[in-house]
Design a protein around this motif. Structure first.
Motif, PDB file in Angstrom:
ATOM      1  N   ARG A  54       0.857  -1.193   0.000  1.00 25.35           N
ATOM      2  CA  ARG A  54       0.000   0.000   0.000  1.00 25.35           C
ATOM      3  C   ARG A  54       0.887   1.235   0.000  1.00 25.35           C
ATOM      4  NH1 ARG A  54      -3.008   3.362  -1.426  1.00 25.35           N
ATOM      5  NH2 ARG A  54      -4.957   4.003  -0.459  1.00 25.35           N
ATOM      6  N   GLN A  55       0.783   2.054  -1.064  1.00 20.51           N
ATOM      7  CA  GLN A  55       1.565   3.273  -1.161  1.00 20.51           C
ATOM      8  C   GLN A  55       0.720   4.446  -0.629  1.00 20.51           C
ATOM      9  OE1 GLN A  55       2.670   0.241  -2.798  1.00 20.51           O
ATOM     10  NE2 GLN A  55       1.537   1.128  -4.518  1.00 20.51           N
ATOM     11  N   VAL A  71       1.947   7.717  -0.731  1.00 20.25           N
ATOM     12  CA  VAL A  71       2.305   8.904  -1.497  1.00 20.25           C
ATOM     13  C   VAL A  71       2.375   8.507  -2.961  1.00 20.25           C
ATOM     14  CG1 VAL A  71       3.568   9.983   0.412  1.00 20.25           C
ATOM     15  CG2 VAL A  71       4.783   8.472  -1.194  1.00 20.25           C
ATOM     16  N   GLU A  72       2.500   9.494  -3.832  1.00 19.87           N
ATOM     17  CA  GLU A  72       2.560   9.216  -5.260  1.00 19.87           C
ATOM     18  C   GLU A  72       3.834   8.437  -5.571  1.00 19.87           C
ATOM     19  OE1 GLU A  72       0.732   9.285  -8.911  1.00 19.87           O
ATOM     20  OE2 GLU A  72      -0.009  10.159  -7.030  1.00 19.87           O
ATOM     21  N   MET A  73       3.669   7.227  -6.129  1.00 16.21           N
ATOM     22  CA  MET A  73       4.827   6.357  -6.384  1.00 16.21           C
ATOM     23  C   MET A  73       4.444   5.389  -7.491  1.00 16.21           C
ATOM     24  SD  MET A  73       6.857   3.852  -3.726  1.00 16.21           S
ATOM     25  CE  MET A  73       7.103   5.186  -2.589  1.00 16.21           C
ATOM     26  N   THR A  74       5.351   5.185  -8.444  1.00 13.27           N
ATOM     27  CA  THR A  74       5.067   4.275  -9.553  1.00 13.27           C
ATOM     28  C   THR A  74       5.220   2.832  -9.099  1.00 13.27           C
ATOM     29  OG1 THR A  74       7.366   4.297 -10.312  1.00 13.27           O
ATOM     30  CG2 THR A  74       5.868   5.979 -11.212  1.00 13.27           C
ATOM     31  N   ARG A  75       4.611   1.948  -9.849  1.00 10.52           N
ATOM     32  CA  ARG A  75       4.707   0.530  -9.528  1.00 10.52           C
ATOM     33  C   ARG A  75       6.129   0.013  -9.712  1.00 10.52           C
ATOM     34  NH1 ARG A  75       0.969  -4.359 -12.096  1.00 10.52           N
ATOM     35  NH2 ARG A  75       2.138  -6.085 -11.139  1.00 10.52           N
ATOM     36  N   ARG A 120       8.895   1.596  -9.241  1.00  9.18           N
ATOM     37  CA  ARG A 120       9.778   2.008  -8.150  1.00  9.18           C
ATOM     38  C   ARG A 120       9.535   1.161  -6.893  1.00  9.18           C
ATOM     39  NH1 ARG A 120      10.000   7.515  -4.558  1.00  9.18           N
ATOM     40  NH2 ARG A 120      11.988   7.024  -3.530  1.00  9.18           N
ATOM     41  N   ASP A 155      -5.128   1.445   5.507  1.00  7.99           N
ATOM     42  CA  ASP A 155      -5.604   2.812   5.252  1.00  7.99           C
ATOM     43  C   ASP A 155      -6.111   3.484   6.513  1.00  7.99           C
ATOM     44  OD1 ASP A 155      -4.953   2.749   2.614  1.00  7.99           O
ATOM     45  OD2 ASP A 155      -6.937   2.133   1.919  1.00  7.99           O
ATOM     46  N   LEU A 198      -2.150   9.690   3.952  1.00 11.06           N
ATOM     47  CA  LEU A 198      -1.265  10.645   3.275  1.00 11.06           C
ATOM     48  C   LEU A 198       0.143  10.652   3.883  1.00 11.06           C
ATOM     49  CD1 LEU A 198      -3.752  13.630   2.881  1.00 11.06           C
ATOM     50  CD2 LEU A 198      -3.145  11.887   1.194  1.00 11.06           C
TER      51      LEU A 198
END
Length: 516
Positions: A19-20, A22-26, A28, A115, A120
């Motif tokens: 679970r990310q 913050v904004e993060m690509t798969r 990475r 969650d 955030l």
């Protein structure tokens, strides 16, 4: 503290749940988790962390898997460790074993719980119990709505059965009127028309109103009788006399598939009729009881009412003699129209004005009594609910004991709330039980409790904590009164030696009966 991601991975770096926050690509996150096993080496410490140039790994070994938090290097390591411990405690709440198969089956439940912990990138101020409550999305309003909906459905079904019984009786009366008229049918056309008219009048005015199916049936029956000129053709109508009940039975079966009654007559035969005299007396008592789960009575109150129902004017002026053998401190109050001195001195209920009479055709309350105490010995039926927490869940043992052996309690139901949607495992049950999945409760039913089965037990196992099985609610009904106040004689107001026939109906039921 900025938490980038939380993941459960294997020792080879394969991500099972991630679970990310913050904004993060798969690409990475997969790369960070793939490089994680190479960084930890062969370390075996319970709580460990590893830093790289850009991120910090805070992880905890869990059998063959790792619980990993990826944070920034500027985050507080103490807060990171505290958050890691909460994440690690959440996993056993949803997974029986910490294995790859179990994690995959409950991945969405785990993500919802993650969650609730972090939003955030920052940790929320929640504990394990709050997380469980939030994810279950338990709604009191929803339970109230469902309870009201079920009550309305039961009332509608009951009205439908009553309506079906009225239609059945109406058709029987219509058939009887028809056969009575056709018994003189051999007298020629004129007499046939006359008797058919009488039959039509009987079926029209002597039967109660019912729905369009019955009305069409009755009108077809009468019109066929009027237009017939041959007796054998008229008698053929009797061959279709079961069409209307069959239609009603089919509708009832479709609406009530689980009902034990196969027809309306079967359903109504289960309720015995009460033989009432022209002077009918009703003794109605209701109990309100609240007990503590560790013992002690918070409140015990019994309210009783004696009412009189007079059928005809000849019995309207009566006197009622009572037998009061109850030695408890009862608060008794008479109707303002009752002679209080006569009741106080002779235990006789009569009107102050001897020239007046009781109302006819209605129930009139003439006496009320109230009993209130905190003594445990006055509880009619004691309930002992004993939950014991174990490794495999919670073992719940429930016992009942009838303290008032003179009572006979019928249709006893004991409702125990359950903490989760998991079905309990019943080990022992004296009587029957019913698991209500959508109400999160289990109902223990005993048809009758008297001195022959004054004690009983019920045992089951389910996941949960000890304080989650309360309040326990009890319901029953009895034809024997709680307070020893009973009508003994009924006589004419002008002549005490002239005894009148009377009937007595006693009811002892529950208004509120709970263990909290």
């Amino acid at each position: 503290m900025v938490l980038l991601a939380a993941a459960i991975c294997t020792k080879n770096g394969k991500a099972l749940v991630s679970r990310q926050f913050v904004e993060m690509t798969r690409a990475r996150i997969e790369g960070l988790l793939a490089s994680f096993p190479k960084l930890i080496g062969s370390g075996s410490r319970q709580h460990t962390f590893i830093e790289t140039e850009s991120v910090r790994y805070v992880y905890q070994p869990m059998d063959k898997l790792y619980m990993v938090l990826i944070t920034t290097k500027a985050s507080n390591i103490l807060e990171d460790l505290e958050t890691l411990r909460l994440f690690s405690r959440v996993i056993p709440e949803y997974c029986k074993t910490v294995e790859e198969k179990e994690i995959n089956e409950h991945c969405f439940e785990l993500l919802f719980a993650f969650d609730e912990i972090v939003a955030l990138g920052y940790r929320e101020n929640v504990n394990l119990a709050q997380i469980r409550t939030f994810t279950d999305m338990d709604s009191h309003e929803e339970k109230v709505y469902k309870a009201m909906r079920e009550t309305q459905e039961k009332e509608a079904k009951q009205k439908m059965l009553e309506r079906a019984e009225e239609i059945r009786k109406s058709k029987i009366q219509a058939d009887k009127g028809f056969y009575k008229g056709s018994s003189h049918y051999s007298g020629g056309f004129g007499s046939s028309s006359s008797m058919s008219s009488n039959t039509y009048s009987t079926s029209t005015y002597d039967t109660p109103s019912y729905d369009s199916h019955a009305s069409n049936y009755s009108s077809n029956l009468s019109s066929s009788t009027l237009n017939s000129s041959k007796p054998n053709k008229a008698m053929k109508l009797g061959s279709n006399k079961d069409v209307l009940p069959a239609f009603i039975e089919q509708q009832i079966k479709q609406t009530l598939p689980s009902s034990p009654a196969s027809s309306p007559s079967t359903a109504f035969s289960s309720t015995p009729a009460i033989n009432t005299e022209k002077v009918h007396l009703k003794v109605d008592e209701k109990i309100s009881l609240t007990c503590g789960k560790d013992g002690g009575v918070q409140n015990l109150e019994v309210l009783g009412v004696l009412s009189v129902h007079i059928g005809t004017e000849e019995e309207a002026r009566v006197k009622i003699g009572l037998r009061n053998n109850d030695n408890r401190n009862l608060q008794i109050q008479t109707n303002p129209n009752i002679d209080k001195n006569l009741f106080k001195n002779n235990s006789v209920i009569a009107l102050k004005d001897q020239t007046k009479s009781f109302p006819i055709g209605t129930d009139v309350g003439v006496l009320k009594w109230r009993f209130q105490t905190n003594e445990e010995s006055e509880i009619p039926l004691t309930i002992n609910c004993w939950p014991s927490e174990t490794r495999n869940g919670c073992e719940v043992s429930i016992e009942y004991e009838l303290q008032k052996l003179n009572l006979e309690l019928n249709n006893v139901s004991i409702v125990v709330p359950l903490p989760s949607n998991q079905a309990p495992v019943v080990k022992n049950c004296d009587g029957d039980f019913q698991y209500e999945k959508y109400k999160n409760c289990i109902i223990w039913r005993i048809p009758m409790i008297d001195q022959t089965n004054s004690t009983g037990s019920f045992e089951f196992t389910v996941n949960g904590h000890a304080n989650e099985f309360f309040p326990v609610n009890v319901n029953f009904v009895s034809s024997k009164p709680y307070c020893d106040i009973q009508p003994e004689t009924v006589s004419h107001a002008d002549n005490s030696s002239q005894s009148l026939k009377f009937s007595v109906e006693s009811t002892f039921s529950v208004d509120r009966y709970e263990i909290v």
